[in-house]
Design a protein around this motif. Structure first.
Motif, PDB file in Angstrom:
ATOM      1  N   UNK A  75      78.935  38.584  25.212  1.00  0.00           N
ATOM      2  CA  UNK A  75      79.459  37.233  25.014  1.00  0.00           C
ATOM      3  C   UNK A  75      78.330  36.217  25.025  1.00  0.00           C
ATOM      4  N   UNK A  76      78.528  35.149  24.277  1.00  0.00           N
ATOM      5  CA  UNK A  76      77.581  34.040  24.229  1.00  0.00           C
ATOM      6  C   UNK A  76      78.382  32.754  24.342  1.00  0.00           C
ATOM      7  N   UNK A  77      78.014  31.909  25.300  1.00  0.00           N
ATOM      8  CA  UNK A  77      78.739  30.654  25.476  1.00  0.00           C
ATOM      9  C   UNK A  77      77.767  29.518  25.731  1.00  0.00           C
ATOM     10  N   UNK A  78      78.184  28.316  25.340  1.00  0.00           N
ATOM     11  CA  UNK A  78      77.359  27.134  25.573  1.00  0.00           C
ATOM     12  C   UNK A  78      77.607  26.614  26.978  1.00  0.00           C
ATOM     13  N   UNK A  79      76.548  26.089  27.599  1.00  0.00           N
ATOM     14  CA  UNK A  79      76.644  25.537  28.949  1.00  0.00           C
ATOM     15  C   UNK A  79      75.779  24.283  28.998  1.00  0.00           C
ATOM     16  N   UNK A 101      74.739  30.087   8.409  1.00  0.00           N
ATOM     17  CA  UNK A 101      75.117  31.403   7.886  1.00  0.00           C
ATOM     18  C   UNK A 101      76.568  31.715   8.245  1.00  0.00           C
ATOM     19  N   UNK A 102      76.946  31.504   9.498  1.00  0.00           N
ATOM     20  CA  UNK A 102      78.321  31.780   9.918  1.00  0.00           C
ATOM     21  C   UNK A 102      79.315  30.894   9.178  1.00  0.00           C
ATOM     22  N   UNK A 103      78.978  29.631   9.006  1.00  0.00           N
ATOM     23  CA  UNK A 103      79.876  28.720   8.300  1.00  0.00           C
ATOM     24  C   UNK A 103      80.033  29.084   6.830  1.00  0.00           C
ATOM     25  N   UNK A 141      80.769  30.431  15.864  1.00  0.00           N
ATOM     26  CA  UNK A 141      79.767  29.404  15.612  1.00  0.00           C
ATOM     27  C   UNK A 141      79.802  28.298  16.659  1.00  0.00           C
ATOM     28  N   UNK A 142      80.909  28.189  17.412  1.00  0.00           N
ATOM     29  CA  UNK A 142      81.082  27.055  18.323  1.00  0.00           C
ATOM     30  C   UNK A 142      79.975  26.908  19.364  1.00  0.00           C
ATOM     31  N   UNK A 143      79.512  27.994  20.018  1.00  0.00           N
ATOM     32  CA  UNK A 143      78.429  27.794  21.001  1.00  0.00           C
ATOM     33  C   UNK A 143      77.163  27.199  20.381  1.00  0.00           C
ATOM     34  N   UNK A 144      76.825  27.628  19.173  1.00  0.00           N
ATOM     35  CA  UNK A 144      75.637  27.097  18.513  1.00  0.00           C
ATOM     36  C   UNK A 144      75.812  25.623  18.187  1.00  0.00           C
ATOM     37  N   UNK A 145      76.988  25.265  17.671  1.00  0.00           N
ATOM     38  CA  UNK A 145      77.252  23.872  17.307  1.00  0.00           C
ATOM     39  C   UNK A 145      77.248  22.979  18.545  1.00  0.00           C
ATOM     40  N   UNK A 146      77.743  23.494  19.660  1.00  0.00           N
ATOM     41  CA  UNK A 146      77.763  22.700  20.889  1.00  0.00           C
ATOM     42  C   UNK A 146      76.345  22.371  21.344  1.00  0.00           C
ATOM     43  N   UNK A 147      75.453  23.358  21.266  1.00  0.00           N
ATOM     44  CA  UNK A 147      74.061  23.122  21.650  1.00  0.00           C
ATOM     45  C   UNK A 147      73.397  22.151  20.684  1.00  0.00           C
ATOM     46  N   UNK A 148      73.598  22.345  19.392  1.00  0.00           N
ATOM     47  CA  UNK A 148      72.994  21.462  18.397  1.00  0.00           C
ATOM     48  C   UNK A 148      73.492  20.032  18.555  1.00  0.00           C
ATOM     49  N   UNK A 149      74.774  19.875  18.836  1.00  0.00           N
ATOM     50  CA  UNK A 149      75.327  18.537  19.031  1.00  0.00           C
ATOM     51  C   UNK A 149      74.750  17.882  20.273  1.00  0.00           C
ATOM     52  N   UNK A 150      74.614  18.643  21.364  1.00  0.00           N
ATOM     53  CA  UNK A 150      74.042  18.085  22.596  1.00  0.00           C
ATOM     54  C   UNK A 150      72.605  17.626  22.364  1.00  0.00           C
ATOM     55  N   UNK A 151      71.807  18.447  21.672  1.00  0.00           N
ATOM     56  CA  UNK A 151      70.418  18.055  21.421  1.00  0.00           C
ATOM     57  C   UNK A 151      70.337  16.849  20.507  1.00  0.00           C
ATOM     58  N   UNK A 152      71.264  16.757  19.530  1.00  0.00           N
ATOM     59  CA  UNK A 152      71.299  15.585  18.653  1.00  0.00           C
ATOM     60  C   UNK A 152      71.636  14.327  19.440  1.00  0.00           C
ATOM     61  N   UNK A 153      72.437  14.481  20.504  1.00  0.00           N
ATOM     62  CA  UNK A 153      72.772  13.359  21.375  1.00  0.00           C
ATOM     63  C   UNK A 153      71.732  13.175  22.485  1.00  0.00           C
ATOM     64  N   UNK A 154      70.626  13.918  22.387  1.00  0.00           N
ATOM     65  CA  UNK A 154      69.519  13.860  23.353  1.00  0.00           C
ATOM     66  C   UNK A 154      69.995  14.184  24.768  1.00  0.00           C
ATOM     67  N   UNK A 209      61.016  26.335  16.089  1.00  0.00           N
ATOM     68  CA  UNK A 209      61.840  25.282  16.664  1.00  0.00           C
ATOM     69  C   UNK A 209      63.255  25.805  16.918  1.00  0.00           C
ATOM     70  N   UNK A 210      63.699  25.740  18.167  1.00  0.00           N
ATOM     71  CA  UNK A 210      64.999  26.314  18.535  1.00  0.00           C
ATOM     72  C   UNK A 210      66.144  25.689  17.746  1.00  0.00           C
ATOM     73  N   UNK A 211      66.108  24.376  17.552  1.00  0.00           N
ATOM     74  CA  UNK A 211      67.196  23.717  16.833  1.00  0.00           C
ATOM     75  C   UNK A 211      67.282  24.223  15.395  1.00  0.00           C
ATOM     76  N   UNK A 212      66.147  24.385  14.737  1.00  0.00           N
ATOM     77  CA  UNK A 212      66.153  24.882  13.357  1.00  0.00           C
ATOM     78  C   UNK A 212      66.667  26.318  13.301  1.00  0.00           C
ATOM     79  N   UNK A 213      66.306  27.119  14.287  1.00  0.00           N
ATOM     80  CA  UNK A 213      66.735  28.519  14.304  1.00  0.00           C
ATOM     81  C   UNK A 213      68.239  28.611  14.522  1.00  0.00           C
ATOM     82  N   UNK A 214      68.759  27.863  15.500  1.00  0.00           N
ATOM     83  CA  UNK A 214      70.199  27.873  15.750  1.00  0.00           C
ATOM     84  C   UNK A 214      70.967  27.303  14.564  1.00  0.00           C
ATOM     85  N   UNK A 215      70.412  26.296  13.922  1.00  0.00           N
ATOM     86  CA  UNK A 215      71.076  25.716  12.750  1.00  0.00           C
ATOM     87  C   UNK A 215      71.140  26.725  11.596  1.00  0.00           C
ATOM     88  N   UNK A 216      70.086  27.491  11.415  1.00  0.00           N
ATOM     89  CA  UNK A 216      70.060  28.530  10.379  1.00  0.00           C
ATOM     90  C   UNK A 216      71.176  29.546  10.623  1.00  0.00           C
TER      91      UNK A 216
END
Length: 319
Positions: free
Chosen positions: A156-160, A37-39, A130-143, A26-33
């Protein structure tokens, strides 16, 4: 950039051999893991499947997250390269330099063979924020749809915001994410109870109801929702059916025989729904007919939902 002295490097604990922290794809669980770790002050890497040559047991964009201590989660194959990929990712964490690694066909690692006979390429990125990961997780939580865009040259890695197909666009690789599939099961019966349990076991976001409630029904139904009607009463299901046809979830299925569905279609047509709109209802529900017991029906219905979800996602990507 400040460099650590040799003395500090020599006294630092060596990373342990890679070990799975838990099993998930599950992508959300992987990104959350990775975010956790970063936090917690740990270094981590994100491994992503960016190329498939021939066959593959995982889709483009499949992830692994690897911590500096060797714990990892996620899958980029059927389980045959994950330990080796985690070890490579640990080296990326230590060196600070991202890399692309090939396995299977076209790979220099002759001792790692993919059973499917194909080949894969993995990007290994040391996470620097950690910000790009949190942005994706927050968006998915907001459906809401979300994405991560990775540039290997710039590392580089950025949220879109993304509803596009996962893949390469020029020098960037974008992974698109959809919210968790929501399943709403309507009905007060053993069939409804078992279907809800099977849906939970499949990892879906499950809601149950025995009737139409305008305060919650429209709020729950979105494009990533499947509506399952397991009533034995057309009068009770009609308000829910009309709400579902208006809300446009990706799946609407209703219990009953073909004769029952003929009556259902006549009732809906009399209420002003067009033939095209009514055709969105899958009835009789499920992938195989005449499932007489609750457990067979639940398997038939949830398999139908899973197939519809894949078709819906493919159509969105094509669009």
């Amino acid at each position: 950039m400040l460099q650590q002295s040799p003395l500090i490097e020599q006294t630092s604990p060596a990373p342990r051999n890679p070990q799975p922290a838990f099993l998930t794809d599950d992508s959300a669980e992987i990104l959350r893991f990775a975010a956790e770790a970063l936090n917690a002050g740990m270094a981590a890497a994100l491994v992503t499947l960016v190329e498939i040559r021939g066959g593959s047991s995982r889709p483009l964009g499949a992830h692994m997250a690897v911590r500096e201590d060797g714990l990892y989660c996620g899958f980029v194959s059927g389980g045959c390269v994950e330990a080796a990929a985690a070890f490579e990712a640990m080296e990326v964490i230590q060196s600070g330099e991202d890399r692309m690694v090939k396995y299977g066909e076209g790979s220099p690692y002759f001792d790692i063979v993919l059973p499917c006979g194909g080949g894969i390429t993995l990007s290994m990125h040391k996470l620097r924020a950690v910000q790009p990961l949190l942005a994706v997780l927050n968006a998915m939580a907001q459906r809401q749809p979300a994405g991560l865009r990775y540039n290997p040259q710039l590392q580089t890695l950025e949220s879109v915001l993304s509803q596009r197909e996962t893949g390469w666009r020029g020098a960037d690789f974008t992974v698109s994410y959809r919210p968790c599939t929501r399943v709403i099961v309507y009905g007060r019966s053993v069939e409804a109870a078992v279907a809800a349990n099977v849906a939970r076991a499949a990892g879906y976001d499950v809601h149950t109801s025995d009737g139409f409630d305008p305060r919650t029904t429209f709020a729950l139904m979105d494009a990533d929702t499947a509506v399952i009607l397991l009533y034995h009463d057309l009068n009770r299901e009609l308000p829910v059916l009309q709400a579902a046809l208006a809300a446009r979830p990706f799946y609407i299925g209703a219990l009953g025989s073909r004769r029952t569905h003929d009556v259902r279609m006549q009732r809906l047509a009399g209420l002003g729904w067009s033939e095209q709109e009514i055709a969105r209802i899958k009835a009789p529900i499920g992938i195989f007919p005449k499932a007489r017991d609750a457990h067979s029906l639940a398997l038939s219905v949830l398999a139908d939902v899973a197939a519809a979800r894949l078709t819906h996602a493919s159509n969105e990507d094509a669009g």
